[in-house]
Design a protein around this motif. Structure first.
Motif, PDB file in Angstrom:
ATOM      1  N   PHE A 153       0.806  -1.207   0.000  1.00  0.00           N
ATOM      2  CA  PHE A 153       0.000   0.000   0.000  1.00  0.00           C
ATOM      3  C   PHE A 153       0.849   1.272   0.000  1.00  0.00           C
ATOM      4  O   PHE A 153       0.347   2.351  -0.216  1.00  0.00           O
ATOM      5  CB  PHE A 153      -0.938   0.024   1.210  1.00  0.00           C
ATOM      6  N   HIS A 154       2.146   1.118   0.225  1.00  0.00           N
ATOM      7  CA  HIS A 154       3.012   2.285   0.309  1.00  0.00           C
ATOM      8  C   HIS A 154       3.847   2.485  -0.947  1.00  0.00           C
ATOM      9  O   HIS A 154       4.612   3.435  -1.010  1.00  0.00           O
ATOM     10  CB  HIS A 154       3.919   2.172   1.538  1.00  0.00           C
ATOM     11  N   ARG A 155       3.687   1.577  -1.906  1.00  0.00           N
ATOM     12  CA  ARG A 155       4.449   1.751  -3.153  1.00  0.00           C
ATOM     13  C   ARG A 155       4.056   3.068  -3.789  1.00  0.00           C
ATOM     14  O   ARG A 155       2.904   3.490  -3.733  1.00  0.00           O
ATOM     15  CB  ARG A 155       4.150   0.615  -4.141  1.00  0.00           C
ATOM     16  N   HIS A 156       5.017   3.690  -4.462  1.00  0.00           N
ATOM     17  CA  HIS A 156       4.805   4.999  -5.057  1.00  0.00           C
ATOM     18  C   HIS A 156       3.648   4.992  -6.064  1.00  0.00           C
ATOM     19  O   HIS A 156       2.780   5.849  -6.016  1.00  0.00           O
ATOM     20  CB  HIS A 156       6.097   5.471  -5.724  1.00  0.00           C
ATOM     21  N   GLY A 157       3.608   4.037  -6.954  1.00  0.00           N
ATOM     22  CA  GLY A 157       2.614   4.045  -8.019  1.00  0.00           C
ATOM     23  C   GLY A 157       1.350   3.267  -7.718  1.00  0.00           C
ATOM     24  O   GLY A 157       0.520   3.094  -8.601  1.00  0.00           O
ATOM     25  N   TYR A 158       1.185   2.819  -6.495  1.00  0.00           N
ATOM     26  CA  TYR A 158       0.042   1.953  -6.201  1.00  0.00           C
ATOM     27  C   TYR A 158      -1.294   2.643  -6.451  1.00  0.00           C
ATOM     28  O   TYR A 158      -2.184   2.067  -7.061  1.00  0.00           O
ATOM     29  CB  TYR A 158       0.094   1.435  -4.761  1.00  0.00           C
ATOM     30  N   LYS A 159      -1.457   3.893  -5.981  1.00  0.00           N
ATOM     31  CA  LYS A 159      -2.738   4.576  -6.131  1.00  0.00           C
ATOM     32  C   LYS A 159      -3.076   4.773  -7.612  1.00  0.00           C
ATOM     33  O   LYS A 159      -4.208   4.541  -8.023  1.00  0.00           O
ATOM     34  CB  LYS A 159      -2.725   5.909  -5.396  1.00  0.00           C
ATOM     35  N   GLN A 160      -2.093   5.176  -8.399  1.00  0.00           N
ATOM     36  CA  GLN A 160      -2.326   5.357  -9.828  1.00  0.00           C
ATOM     37  C   GLN A 160      -2.654   4.016 -10.491  1.00  0.00           C
ATOM     38  O   GLN A 160      -3.556   3.935 -11.324  1.00  0.00           O
ATOM     39  CB  GLN A 160      -1.108   5.983 -10.522  1.00  0.00           C
ATOM     40  N   GLU A 161      -1.936   2.973 -10.089  1.00  0.00           N
ATOM     41  CA  GLU A 161      -2.175   1.639 -10.644  1.00  0.00           C
ATOM     42  C   GLU A 161      -3.584   1.164 -10.309  1.00  0.00           C
ATOM     43  O   GLU A 161      -4.287   0.620 -11.163  1.00  0.00           O
ATOM     44  CB  GLU A 161      -1.147   0.655 -10.074  1.00  0.00           C
ATOM     45  N   LEU A 162      -4.028   1.404  -9.089  1.00  0.00           N
ATOM     46  CA  LEU A 162      -5.360   1.001  -8.671  1.00  0.00           C
ATOM     47  C   LEU A 162      -6.429   1.774  -9.440  1.00  0.00           C
ATOM     48  O   LEU A 162      -7.414   1.191  -9.905  1.00  0.00           O
ATOM     49  CB  LEU A 162      -5.535   1.210  -7.164  1.00  0.00           C
ATOM     50  N   VAL A 163      -6.243   3.065  -9.614  1.00  0.00           N
ATOM     51  CA  VAL A 163      -7.206   3.886 -10.357  1.00  0.00           C
ATOM     52  C   VAL A 163      -7.290   3.419 -11.811  1.00  0.00           C
ATOM     53  O   VAL A 163      -8.382   3.279 -12.367  1.00  0.00           O
ATOM     54  CB  VAL A 163      -6.835   5.383 -10.271  1.00  0.00           C
ATOM     55  N   ILE A 164      -6.150   3.144 -12.419  1.00  0.00           N
ATOM     56  CA  ILE A 164      -6.127   2.657 -13.804  1.00  0.00           C
ATOM     57  C   ILE A 164      -6.819   1.301 -13.897  1.00  0.00           C
ATOM     58  O   ILE A 164      -7.630   1.068 -14.797  1.00  0.00           O
ATOM     59  CB  ILE A 164      -4.681   2.591 -14.346  1.00  0.00           C
ATOM     60  N   MET A 165      -6.519   0.417 -12.958  1.00  0.00           N
ATOM     61  CA  MET A 165      -7.117  -0.915 -12.964  1.00  0.00           C
ATOM     62  C   MET A 165      -8.638  -0.826 -12.829  1.00  0.00           C
ATOM     63  O   MET A 165      -9.379  -1.487 -13.562  1.00  0.00           O
ATOM     64  CB  MET A 165      -6.531  -1.766 -11.825  1.00  0.00           C
ATOM     65  N   ILE A 166      -9.107   0.001 -11.931  1.00  0.00           N
ATOM     66  CA  ILE A 166     -10.557   0.174 -11.737  1.00  0.00           C
ATOM     67  C   ILE A 166     -11.179   0.793 -12.987  1.00  0.00           C
ATOM     68  O   ILE A 166     -12.239   0.357 -13.447  1.00  0.00           O
ATOM     69  CB  ILE A 166     -10.855   1.003 -10.479  1.00  0.00           C
ATOM     70  N   GLY A 167     -10.506   1.791 -13.558  1.00  0.00           N
ATOM     71  CA  GLY A 167     -11.015   2.428 -14.783  1.00  0.00           C
ATOM     72  C   GLY A 167     -11.130   1.443 -15.938  1.00  0.00           C
ATOM     73  O   GLY A 167     -12.150   1.407 -16.634  1.00  0.00           O
ATOM     74  N   VAL A 168     -10.106   0.644 -16.141  1.00  0.00           N
ATOM     75  CA  VAL A 168     -10.137  -0.361 -17.208  1.00  0.00           C
ATOM     76  C   VAL A 168     -11.236  -1.382 -16.931  1.00  0.00           C
ATOM     77  O   VAL A 168     -11.988  -1.772 -17.838  1.00  0.00           O
ATOM     78  CB  VAL A 168      -8.757  -1.051 -17.361  1.00  0.00           C
ATOM     79  N   PHE A 169     -11.368  -1.799 -15.682  1.00  0.00           N
ATOM     80  CA  PHE A 169     -12.394  -2.777 -15.331  1.00  0.00           C
ATOM     81  C   PHE A 169     -13.794  -2.218 -15.601  1.00  0.00           C
ATOM     82  O   PHE A 169     -14.657  -2.915 -16.136  1.00  0.00           O
ATOM     83  CB  PHE A 169     -12.247  -3.208 -13.867  1.00  0.00           C
ATOM     84  N   VAL A 170     -14.035  -0.946 -15.275  1.00  0.00           N
ATOM     85  CA  VAL A 170     -15.333  -0.310 -15.537  1.00  0.00           C
ATOM     86  C   VAL A 170     -15.598  -0.271 -17.045  1.00  0.00           C
ATOM     87  O   VAL A 170     -16.708  -0.586 -17.503  1.00  0.00           O
ATOM     88  CB  VAL A 170     -15.402   1.103 -14.912  1.00  0.00           C
ATOM     89  N   LEU A 171     -14.594   0.087 -17.833  1.00  0.00           N
ATOM     90  CA  LEU A 171     -14.751   0.097 -19.292  1.00  0.00           C
ATOM     91  C   LEU A 171     -15.038  -1.304 -19.837  1.00  0.00           C
ATOM     92  O   LEU A 171     -15.855  -1.471 -20.742  1.00  0.00           O
ATOM     93  CB  LEU A 171     -13.506   0.689 -19.962  1.00  0.00           C
ATOM     94  N   VAL A 172     -14.366  -2.304 -19.274  1.00  0.00           N
ATOM     95  CA  VAL A 172     -14.605  -3.695 -19.674  1.00  0.00           C
ATOM     96  C   VAL A 172     -16.051  -4.077 -19.403  1.00  0.00           C
ATOM     97  O   VAL A 172     -16.732  -4.659 -20.256  1.00  0.00           O
ATOM     98  CB  VAL A 172     -13.630  -4.653 -18.952  1.00  0.00           C
TER      99      VAL A 172
END
Length: 189
Positions: A153-172
């Motif tokens: 949860f402390h990785r630098h890019g985790y929040k961006q990665e999670l937002v992208i993953m959720i966005g792609v999943f919503v589009l799917v």
């Protein structure tokens, strides 16, 4: 007094057993209705429909989660095996006994998806994307829960990665439902 929650491994075993009972019951119903061979193939085709044509790891979840909890096998690996089996079942069925797709309304729709590359193979591609995104998220969550990646949860890019993953999943999901609606499943089943 609060009731104790069963250990996660015990919960996984119970859910796995219940899902297996459901699968066996469905197989028994189809076998009584259509005969042993036809019922068995129809049950297998129905299972492969849920593997290949739903954007979450539901049919594969029969194996993925219990294998991860009990033996530590990453869910993405077991899901790849599940997809390989489902694809092989359908290649064999389409080549040697396509008449089994005429058994149930669901297998009829599945046959239409498999035999109409454009646009309906998009259902399979969107399902693969959604399934493997959800499996990846599940594997990472299990890693955190088992402290294999304490800094997850402390990785630098985790929040961006999670937002992208959720966005792609919503589009799917949106694309998936648009394609499914164009199949007229609500009118077919």
């Amino acid at each position: 007094m609060k009731a104790q929650t069963p250990h996660p491994k015990k919960q996984a075993i119970i859910k796995f057993i219940l899902l297996c009972v459901l699968l066996v019951t469905y197989f028994a119903y189809l076998s009584i209705e259509y005969g042993l061979m036809t019922g068995g193939v129809a049950a297998l085709l129905t299972w492969s429909f849920f593997v290949l044509c739903t954007p979450i790891a539901d049919a594969g979840f029969l194996l993925d989660f219990p294998l991860r909890l009990l033996f530590g096998i990453r869910m993405v690996l077991s899901e790849m095996a599940v997809w390989t089996i489902a694809i092989t079942v359908n290649i064999t069925s389409l080549a040697y006994f396509p008449q089994y797709y005429d058994t149930t309304p669901l297998t009829k729709v599945f046959h239409a998806i498999l035999t109409t590359p454009f646009p309906y193979w998009g259902v399979i591609l969107l399902s693969a994307t959604g399934t493997f995104l959800s499996i990846r998220f599940g594997d990472e969550l299990m890693d955190v829960l088992h402290h294999k990646d304490r800094h997850f949860f402390h990785r630098h890019g985790y929040k961006q990665e999670l937002v992208i993953m959720i966005g792609v999943f919503v589009l799917v999901i949106i694309g998936y439902y648009e394609l499914i609606a164009s199949l007229g499943i609500d009118r077919t089943i």
